[in-house]
Design a protein around this motif. Structure first.
Motif, mmCIF file in Angstrom:
data_model
loop_
_atom_site.group_PDB
_atom_site.id
_atom_site.type_symbol
_atom_site.label_atom_id
_atom_site.label_comp_id
_atom_site.label_asym_id
_atom_site.label_seq_id
_atom_site.Cartn_x
_atom_site.Cartn_y
_atom_site.Cartn_z
ATOM 1 N N ILE A 102 -24.078 -8.945 -33.030
ATOM 2 C CA ILE A 102 -22.946 -8.247 -32.404
ATOM 3 C C ILE A 102 -21.711 -8.445 -33.258
ATOM 4 O O ILE A 102 -21.521 -9.525 -33.831
ATOM 5 C CB ILE A 102 -22.658 -8.852 -31.008
ATOM 6 N N SER A 103 -20.854 -7.433 -33.305
ATOM 7 C CA SER A 103 -19.574 -7.599 -33.993
ATOM 8 C C SER A 103 -18.459 -6.880 -33.229
ATOM 9 O O SER A 103 -18.693 -5.818 -32.643
ATOM 10 C CB SER A 103 -19.691 -7.040 -35.419
ATOM 11 N N HIS A 104 -17.270 -7.478 -33.205
ATOM 12 C CA HIS A 104 -16.087 -6.865 -32.575
ATOM 13 C C HIS A 104 -15.014 -6.714 -33.642
ATOM 14 O O HIS A 104 -14.798 -7.629 -34.426
ATOM 15 C CB HIS A 104 -15.440 -7.763 -31.507
ATOM 16 N N GLN A 105 -14.331 -5.582 -33.606
ATOM 17 C CA GLN A 105 -13.202 -5.387 -34.520
ATOM 18 C C GLN A 105 -12.162 -4.534 -33.810
ATOM 19 O O GLN A 105 -12.359 -3.323 -33.670
ATOM 20 C CB GLN A 105 -13.682 -4.722 -35.818
ATOM 21 N N GLN A 106 -11.107 -5.177 -33.320
ATOM 22 C CA GLN A 106 -10.060 -4.461 -32.577
ATOM 23 C C GLN A 106 -10.676 -3.583 -31.492
ATOM 24 O O GLN A 106 -11.254 -4.094 -30.551
ATOM 25 C CB GLN A 106 -9.177 -3.670 -33.535
ATOM 26 N N ASN A 107 -10.608 -2.267 -31.656
ATOM 27 C CA ASN A 107 -11.053 -1.376 -30.591
ATOM 28 C C ASN A 107 -12.529 -0.975 -30.694
ATOM 29 O O ASN A 107 -13.026 -0.237 -29.864
ATOM 30 C CB ASN A 107 -10.157 -0.116 -30.626
ATOM 31 N N ILE A 108 -13.208 -1.473 -31.715
ATOM 32 C CA ILE A 108 -14.604 -1.071 -31.931
ATOM 33 C C ILE A 108 -15.532 -2.278 -31.774
ATOM 34 O O ILE A 108 -15.245 -3.350 -32.301
ATOM 35 C CB ILE A 108 -14.786 -0.493 -33.358
ATOM 36 N N VAL A 109 -16.621 -2.065 -31.056
ATOM 37 C CA VAL A 109 -17.646 -3.107 -31.007
ATOM 38 C C VAL A 109 -18.959 -2.482 -31.469
ATOM 39 O O VAL A 109 -19.174 -1.274 -31.311
ATOM 40 C CB VAL A 109 -17.828 -3.704 -29.594
ATOM 41 N N GLY A 110 -19.802 -3.291 -32.032
ATOM 42 C CA GLY A 110 -21.074 -2.768 -32.501
ATOM 43 C C GLY A 110 -22.174 -3.793 -32.358
ATOM 44 O O GLY A 110 -21.917 -5.005 -32.280
ATOM 45 N N ALA A 111 -23.395 -3.280 -32.285
ATOM 46 C CA ALA A 111 -24.548 -4.175 -32.200
ATOM 47 C C ALA A 111 -25.712 -3.565 -32.961
ATOM 48 O O ALA A 111 -25.856 -2.342 -33.035
ATOM 49 C CB ALA A 111 -24.942 -4.394 -30.743
ATOM 50 N N VAL A 112 -26.502 -4.454 -33.534
ATOM 51 C CA VAL A 112 -27.731 -4.017 -34.188
ATOM 52 C C VAL A 112 -28.889 -4.806 -33.577
ATOM 53 O O VAL A 112 -28.716 -5.971 -33.196
ATOM 54 C CB VAL A 112 -27.626 -4.197 -35.730
ATOM 55 N N ALA A 113 -30.025 -4.144 -33.444
ATOM 56 C CA ALA A 113 -31.225 -4.805 -32.931
ATOM 57 C C ALA A 113 -32.365 -4.522 -33.902
ATOM 58 O O ALA A 113 -32.535 -3.381 -34.345
ATOM 59 C CB ALA A 113 -31.575 -4.248 -31.550
ATOM 60 N N ILE A 114 -33.099 -5.558 -34.232
ATOM 61 C CA ILE A 114 -34.258 -5.393 -35.123
ATOM 62 C C ILE A 114 -35.489 -5.907 -34.389
ATOM 63 O O ILE A 114 -35.522 -7.067 -33.940
ATOM 64 C CB ILE A 114 -34.060 -6.140 -36.450
ATOM 65 N N ALA A 115 -36.460 -5.039 -34.239
ATOM 66 C CA ALA A 115 -37.688 -5.387 -33.536
ATOM 67 C C ALA A 115 -38.845 -5.258 -34.520
ATOM 68 O O ALA A 115 -38.978 -4.249 -35.191
ATOM 69 C CB ALA A 115 -37.893 -4.452 -32.347
ATOM 70 N N ASP A 116 -39.668 -6.316 -34.607
ATOM 71 C CA ASP A 116 -40.846 -6.202 -35.476
ATOM 72 C C ASP A 116 -41.992 -7.066 -34.960
ATOM 73 O O ASP A 116 -41.878 -7.732 -33.965
ATOM 74 C CB ASP A 116 -40.512 -6.524 -36.936
#
Ligand SMILES: CC(C)(COP(=O)(O)OP(=O)(O)OC[C@H]1O[C@@H](n2cnc3c(N)ncnc32)[C@H](O)[C@@H]1OP(=O)(O)O)[C@@H](O)C(=O)NCCC(=O)NCCS
Length: 116
Positions: A102-116
């Motif tokens: 997960i990452s937060h930057q001011q007004n934007i948040v994001g997430a990445v998921a890796i499934a294997d």
């Protein structure tokens, strides 16, 4: 498989309502500790669930948001537990693990998921 999602915090009009819609009890307890940045943490939770949804090769409406549970290790590292149809899909795809970041930057948040 990889899932990636970004959310704009300011676009969330009612963070409490969104939280009730998408969150498990444990997630509500965790997020309600944040008096400041509450909308950002709700957006972050939403982003995690969208990223996991994408990594599981699902179609809209196939699972409920509450079937993806965001948890944290003592160190603070986030991980997810899958329930119900999300868990069934994980098994169907013969996946062994799913990891998130997960990452937060001011007004934007994001997430990445890796499934294997
Ligand atoms: C389909 C969905 C993932 C698209 O999200 P969005 O916020 O409209 O758009 P984003 O910018 O995040 O992502 C768009 C990209 O996701 C990808 N995408 C679309 N459907 C997808 C799916 N089922 N799985 C993985 N990726 C998908 C596409 O590449 C798309 O880009 P494109 O339109 O340029 O091809 C989203 O609207 C959705 O349905 N989410 C799940 C809702 C749901 O069932 N929730 C409950 C469980 S989490």
């Amino acid at each position: 498989m990889i899932g990636f999602d970004l959310q704009e915090v300011a676009k969330i009009k009612d963070a409490e309502k969104l939280l009730q819609k998408i969150a498990c009890e444990s997630e509500i307890a965790y997020i309600q500790k944040y008096k400041t940045d509450f909308p950002m943490h709700v957006a972050s939770l939403w982003s995690v669930k969208e990223a996991v949804f994408k990594a599981l090769d699902l179609q809209s409406g196939q699972i409920s948001y509450k079937e993806i549970e965001l948890c944290h290790k003592k160190s603070g590292t986030p991980y997810v537990l899958l329930h119900g149809q999300a868990k069934a899909q994980f098994k169907r795809l013969n996946l062994k693990k799913i990891e998130i970041s997960i990452s937060h930057q001011q007004n934007i948040v994001g997430a990445v998921a890796i499934a294997d």
